[in-house]
Design an enzyme around this catalytic site. Structure first.
Site, PDB file in Angstrom:
ATOM      1  N   GLY A  49       0.820  -1.206   0.000  1.00 52.22           N
ATOM      2  CA  GLY A  49       0.000   0.000   0.000  1.00 52.22           C
ATOM      3  C   GLY A  49       0.847   1.245   0.000  1.00 52.22           C
ATOM      4  O   GLY A  49       2.059   1.179  -0.200  1.00 52.22           O
ATOM      5  N   ASN A  50       0.218   2.377   0.204  1.00 55.24           N
ATOM      6  CA  ASN A  50       0.965   3.633   0.295  1.00 55.24           C
ATOM      7  C   ASN A  50       0.315   4.530   1.333  1.00 55.24           C
ATOM      8  O   ASN A  50      -0.725   4.185   1.900  1.00 55.24           O
ATOM      9  CB  ASN A  50       1.049   4.308  -1.077  1.00 55.24           C
ATOM     10  CG  ASN A  50      -0.324   4.645  -1.625  1.00 55.24           C
ATOM     11  OD1 ASN A  50      -1.018   5.496  -1.088  1.00 55.24           O
ATOM     12  ND2 ASN A  50      -0.731   3.951  -2.681  1.00 55.24           N
ATOM     13  N   ARG A  51       0.921   5.671   1.578  1.00 47.06           N
ATOM     14  CA  ARG A  51       0.521   6.489   2.721  1.00 47.06           C
ATOM     15  C   ARG A  51      -0.548   7.529   2.402  1.00 47.06           C
ATOM     16  O   ARG A  51      -0.806   8.422   3.197  1.00 47.06           O
ATOM     17  CB  ARG A  51       1.754   7.175   3.302  1.00 47.06           C
ATOM     18  CG  ARG A  51       2.708   6.184   3.953  1.00 47.06           C
ATOM     19  CD  ARG A  51       4.058   6.817   4.230  1.00 47.06           C
ATOM     20  NE  ARG A  51       3.977   7.934   5.140  1.00 47.06           N
ATOM     21  CZ  ARG A  51       4.934   8.839   5.307  1.00 47.06           C
ATOM     22  NH1 ARG A  51       6.040   8.742   4.602  1.00 47.06           N
ATOM     23  NH2 ARG A  51       4.781   9.831   6.152  1.00 47.06           N
ATOM     24  N   SER A  52      -1.169   7.453   1.238  1.00 48.80           N
ATOM     25  CA  SER A  52      -2.174   8.465   0.900  1.00 48.80           C
ATOM     26  C   SER A  52      -3.378   8.369   1.840  1.00 48.80           C
ATOM     27  O   SER A  52      -3.930   7.297   2.057  1.00 48.80           O
ATOM     28  CB  SER A  52      -2.636   8.255  -0.543  1.00 48.80           C
ATOM     29  OG  SER A  52      -3.678   9.161  -0.819  1.00 48.80           O
TER      30      SER A  52
END
Ligand code: CTP
Length: 423
Positions: free
Chosen positions: A222-225
């Site tokens: 995933g990512n931190r958005s």
């Protein structure tokens, strides 16, 4: 200003406490008029303490002051939040069987209703017909948000957050009081349900959040958005009158008022949802952080630390494959057609090869979209923060619009200003 806050009997009555706080903190005099059913959810002492005024609950208290007529006559704004299906039906029928409906009949100021109920009740032809009747009479109906309802069910019917209701009320108050020659009255006032604003009649699609690419039933890439910027874009577009579809990847934020939320998890799901919605759209804004890669294989059972005899010290190797570039796909599918206007986002850092703007311009040319919103990023900058600094580049134009540092809401307003001039 003198505000009457009507509260009808739904679980969302608790959110009206926050709305009341926002009004009183802004210096308004608020009289709360709960229906008998609303008092089952939040009691009169709470309303009295938060408003600092006696609570009017029925027509038989202080009769000498004729409250069923005076409250409506004296008000600068009457807002009912939550407005249940029953309250909406009684208001549409012009009934005056309690203090709140009597107040609605005598009010000559703007009237705002914020419906909240289960999706089936909201969708019912009777409720929809009542809403049309009320909006045709000039009542402002704030469409309910989509999302989690009281039980496990989800769908349209949620009361929007207090801040959103407050913002709509402030806008209506400001509009009403600067509108020279405006008679105090609901007739002729623009109805929130009938879209008004610079994006009225436009269909827009906004993506928000970050995709998650599953590895196994418990793990993902995933990512931190956080989704904050995309949600602010959807919210501002709805307030400017657009019909908004928000394709939301794994964000925990509440659905903005009047926005249709399509939840997705992976890049492939996001691509499908966006492609479907984009077919009829005037504008697509790709604010989501879409994973460029996904694991080649999804393991149906949890990947164990050890795989077999002799493999105790080994870590598995995860092979990745490319995800489609959704933005590039939209540009290719549009071809030479003028619509939709396509807006990309780019997170950039300056380096030896060029500045943030150099990289932004190169990406705009590479992607072929109409506008590129370039975010300057670094450690702890942008992700999950409430403020943002961006540069808005337009294809074929030299000048750059710089916005921020400002709230993500104000950045969203600057992006829509740029989109409106591109439309
Ligand atoms: N995007 C997309 N599909 C992807 C990846 C990104 O639609 N698979 C969109 C994002 O929503 C955003 C823009 O493309 O609007 C970001 O461009 P991208 O090429 O992902 O930027 P970077 O990840 O910064 O790429 P690069 O490594 O090329 O700098």
């Amino acid at each position: 200003m003198r505000i009457v806050l009507g509260v009808s009997g739904g679980i969302a009555a608790y959110k009206a406490c926050s709305l009341l706080r926002l009004f009183t903190e802004a210096g308004h005099d608020v009289t709360v008029v709960p229906t008998a059913a609303a008092l089952q959810f939040v009691g009169a002492p709470t309303w009295a303490a938060l408003s600092g005024r006696p609570v009017q609950t029925d027509v038989w208290t202080s009769v000498h002051e004729v409250p069923h007529v005076r409250l409506g006559q004296d008000a600068d704004l009457v807002v009912v939040a939550p407005a249940t299906a029953d309250l909406i039906a009684r208001a549409a029928a012009g009934m005056a069987d309690d203090l709140l409906t009597s107040t609605l009949l005598t009010a000559r100021c703007p009237v705002v209703l914020a419906p909240a109920m289960h999706t089936e009740m909201w969708d019912h032809a009777a409720t929809q017909a009542n809403v049309v009747t009320l909006t045709e009479r000039g009542v402002h109906v704030i469409p309910p948000a989509s999302g989690r309802l009281t039980g496990a069910d989800t769908g349209p019917g949620r009361l929007p957050e207090a801040e959103e209701l407050y913002a709509v009320c402030q806008r209506i108050l400001a509009h009403h009081h600067t509108d020279s020659g405006a008679r105090s009255g609901t007739d002729g006032a623009p109805a929130a349900h009938h879209a008004v604003g610079p994006l009225a009649g436009r269909k827009v699609v906004v993506t928000a959040g970050g995709t998650r690419e599953p590895l196994d039933p418990v793990r993902y890439l995933g990512n931190r958005s956080s989704g904050k910027q995309g949600y602010a874009l959807a919210s501002v577009a709805a307030r400017r009158g657009a019909e908004v579809t928000l394709v939301s990847a794994n964000s925990s934020l509440p659905a903005p008022a009047g926005v249709t939320v399509v939840p997705v998890q992976t890049a492939l799901e996001l691509e499908q949802a966006v492609t479907e919605a984009a077919a009829a759209a005037d504008v697509v804004v790709m604010a989501a952080a879409v994973a460029d890669f996904r694991p080649r294989e999804y393991q149906r059972s949890k990947i164990k630390k050890t795989h077999g005899p002799g493999e105790e010290d080994h870590a598995p190797t995860v092979e990745l494959v490319r995800n489609p570039d959704v933005l590039a796909g939209l540009v290719a599918a549009r071809g030479d057609a003028p619509s939709p206007v396509i807006v990309g986002f780019a997170a950039e850092t300056g380096d030896d090869e060029g500045s943030v703007l150099d990289h932004g311009r190169a990406k705009l040319a590479r992607k072929g979209c109409d506008l590129l919103v370039v975010n300057e990023v670094g450690e702890s900058v942008t992700f999950g923060q409430d403020h943002n600094t961006v540069h808005i580049l337009r294809r074929g134009a030299e000048e750059v619009v710089d916005a921020g540092p400002a709230s993500k809401h104000d950045i969203a307003a600057a992006v829509w200003d740029a989109v409106q001039s591109a439309l």
